[in-house]
Design a protein around this motif. Structure first.
Motif, mmCIF file in Angstrom:
data_model
loop_
_atom_site.group_PDB
_atom_site.id
_atom_site.type_symbol
_atom_site.label_atom_id
_atom_site.label_comp_id
_atom_site.label_asym_id
_atom_site.label_seq_id
_atom_site.Cartn_x
_atom_site.Cartn_y
_atom_site.Cartn_z
ATOM 1 N N SER A 71 -2.683 0.762 11.869
ATOM 2 C CA SER A 71 -1.563 0.055 11.237
ATOM 3 C C SER A 71 -1.557 0.325 9.739
ATOM 4 O O SER A 71 -2.569 0.712 9.146
ATOM 5 N N MET A 72 -0.400 0.121 9.108
ATOM 6 C CA MET A 72 -0.255 0.331 7.666
ATOM 7 C C MET A 72 -0.487 -0.986 6.939
ATOM 8 O O MET A 72 0.056 -2.029 7.314
ATOM 9 N N LEU A 73 -1.311 -0.939 5.906
ATOM 10 C CA LEU A 73 -1.647 -2.124 5.123
ATOM 11 C C LEU A 73 -1.040 -1.973 3.732
ATOM 12 O O LEU A 73 -1.281 -0.977 3.039
ATOM 13 N N GLU A 74 -0.246 -2.956 3.327
ATOM 14 C CA GLU A 74 0.379 -2.927 2.010
ATOM 15 C C GLU A 74 -0.674 -3.171 0.932
ATOM 16 O O GLU A 74 -1.424 -4.141 0.988
ATOM 17 N N CYS A 75 -0.718 -2.285 -0.059
ATOM 18 C CA CYS A 75 -1.678 -2.398 -1.139
ATOM 19 C C CYS A 75 -1.116 -3.252 -2.284
ATOM 20 O O CYS A 75 0.076 -3.529 -2.346
ATOM 21 N N LYS A 76 -1.986 -3.634 -3.203
ATOM 22 C CA LYS A 76 -1.576 -4.439 -4.348
ATOM 23 C C LYS A 76 -0.715 -3.645 -5.332
ATOM 24 O O LYS A 76 0.035 -4.225 -6.109
ATOM 25 N N ASN A 77 -0.816 -2.311 -5.300
ATOM 26 C CA ASN A 77 -0.110 -1.481 -6.273
ATOM 27 C C ASN A 77 1.207 -0.927 -5.739
ATOM 28 O O ASN A 77 1.770 -0.002 -6.306
ATOM 29 N N GLY A 78 1.664 -1.449 -4.629
ATOM 30 C CA GLY A 78 2.912 -0.985 -4.068
ATOM 31 C C GLY A 78 2.794 0.184 -3.132
ATOM 32 O O GLY A 78 3.798 0.684 -2.615
ATOM 33 N N ALA A 79 1.576 0.638 -2.867
ATOM 34 C CA ALA A 79 1.348 1.726 -1.930
ATOM 35 C C ALA A 79 0.861 1.151 -0.605
ATOM 36 O O ALA A 79 0.833 -0.070 -0.407
#
Length: 328
Positions: A273-281
């Protein structure tokens, strides 16, 4: 006229600017004589540029839920730093474990050095015995001491106390003339007594944490301690523990100079799964992903988040994980 009679020891707490200048000169001499005395926590330039190294008298806590990399990190840190030390020098690093035996630590060390997953050692599926012999010969030269359960300490588990930690360090420092550089207790909650009321247990953990801070000051070494996060952390969307998340004892955050939370998303999220990062990535959830968060640091930037590429079966940090920009 009232005559004031201070306690004799109180005079020791009066320091002038001359004393501060003398302390600065001592520091300068230490840096000159022991170049590279500070301990880089990750040996990754992007992280080391923000997270200050562990210096003598620092008390640092890493916090994670069970199975999210506390022991992984401490053993990797000790290995990386100990290999920089002169085997014939007078500095040593120490690992204190209330959970792992010396035999388990030996399997982890061998796994890292011969590139064989640790589960194969557990199953006995190892055929390259010559490689193991070379690894054990190398391990004999590394100035690290392991304190904990072994054949010599059978039946002592519940009596392994913070007093014994201080005694062991005192033996090495005063009788063998070795200087501690980095001490890693694993972990704070396990060092307190079991089967006691919660309020009493909180007091014990707080006392142990305060003692490790004093050990850092008394022995002039860095202490990097693991601490268990409380069980509310996995219920949050972002599961990197913060300094107020220590299990059964929030007061740990009052003692420490630096706090870093650890999260392995594979423990709570679906693989792939894709995890949203704190930096917008975004990053892909996998067995190789570990996320760390800095939320307290003296003399430096107090916040930061990084995505690490790890080799969990071998207890090794490879570097930074490749992120994907959401607008790509």
């Amino acid at each position: 006229m009232i005559t004031y009679k201070p306690r004799p020891e109180s005079r020791m707490f009066i320091n002038s600017q001359i004393d501060v200048a003398n302390a600065a000169e001592i520091q300068e001499r230490k840096f000159r004589d022991n170049k590279g005395f500070n301990v880089n926590l990750f040996d990754i330039k992007e992280i080391d540029a923000v997270i200050n190294p562990a210096k003598p008298e620092d008390y640092i806590a890493i916090c994670a839920n069970p199975g999210n990399g506390k022991t992984f990190f401490l053993i990797d840190l000790l290995r990386r730093d100990s290999e920089k030390l002169d085997p014939l020098g007078n500095f040593f690093n120490g690992y204190f474990s209330w959970e792992m035996t010396i035999h388990e630590i030996a399997m982890i060390e061998l796994s890292n050095r011969v590139a064989i997953p640790v589960d194969k050692f557990v199953r006995g599926e190892v055929s390259d015995l010559d490689a193991i012999k070379r690894a054990t010969d190398k391990m004999r030269t590394i100035p690290t001491y392991f304190f904990g359960l072994s054949d010599k300490t059978l039946g002592l588990r519940k009596r392994f106390t913070i007093d014994m930690v201080e005694d062991a360090m005192g033996i090495l420092a005063h009788e063998i003339q070795l200087k501690p550089r980095l001490i890693c207790p694993d972990y704070l909650q396990a060092s307190s007594e079991e089967n006691v009321p919660s309020d009493q247990r909180r007091g014990q953990i707080e006392s142990v944490s305060a003692r490790f801070k004093m050990i850092a000051k008394s022995f002039h070494c860095a202490v990097v301690a693991a601490s268990q996060a409380n069980f509310d952390v996995p219920k949050r969307d972002w599961k990197v523990p913060k300094q107020e998340d220590h299990y059964e004892c929030k007061a740990v955050s009052q003692h420490i100079d630096k706090h870093i939370g650890f999260w392995m998303p594979i423990k709570t999220e679906s693989e792939g799964s894709m995890l949203e990062c704190k930096n917008g990535a975004s990053v892909i959830v996998s067995n190789d992903l570990m996320i760390i968060g800095l939320d307290k640091q003296r003399f430096g930037k107090p916040v930061g988040t990084w995505y690490l590429n790890i080799d969990a079966p071998r207890n090794r940090i490879r570097g930074l994980m490749q992120e994907t920009k959401n607008n790509e």
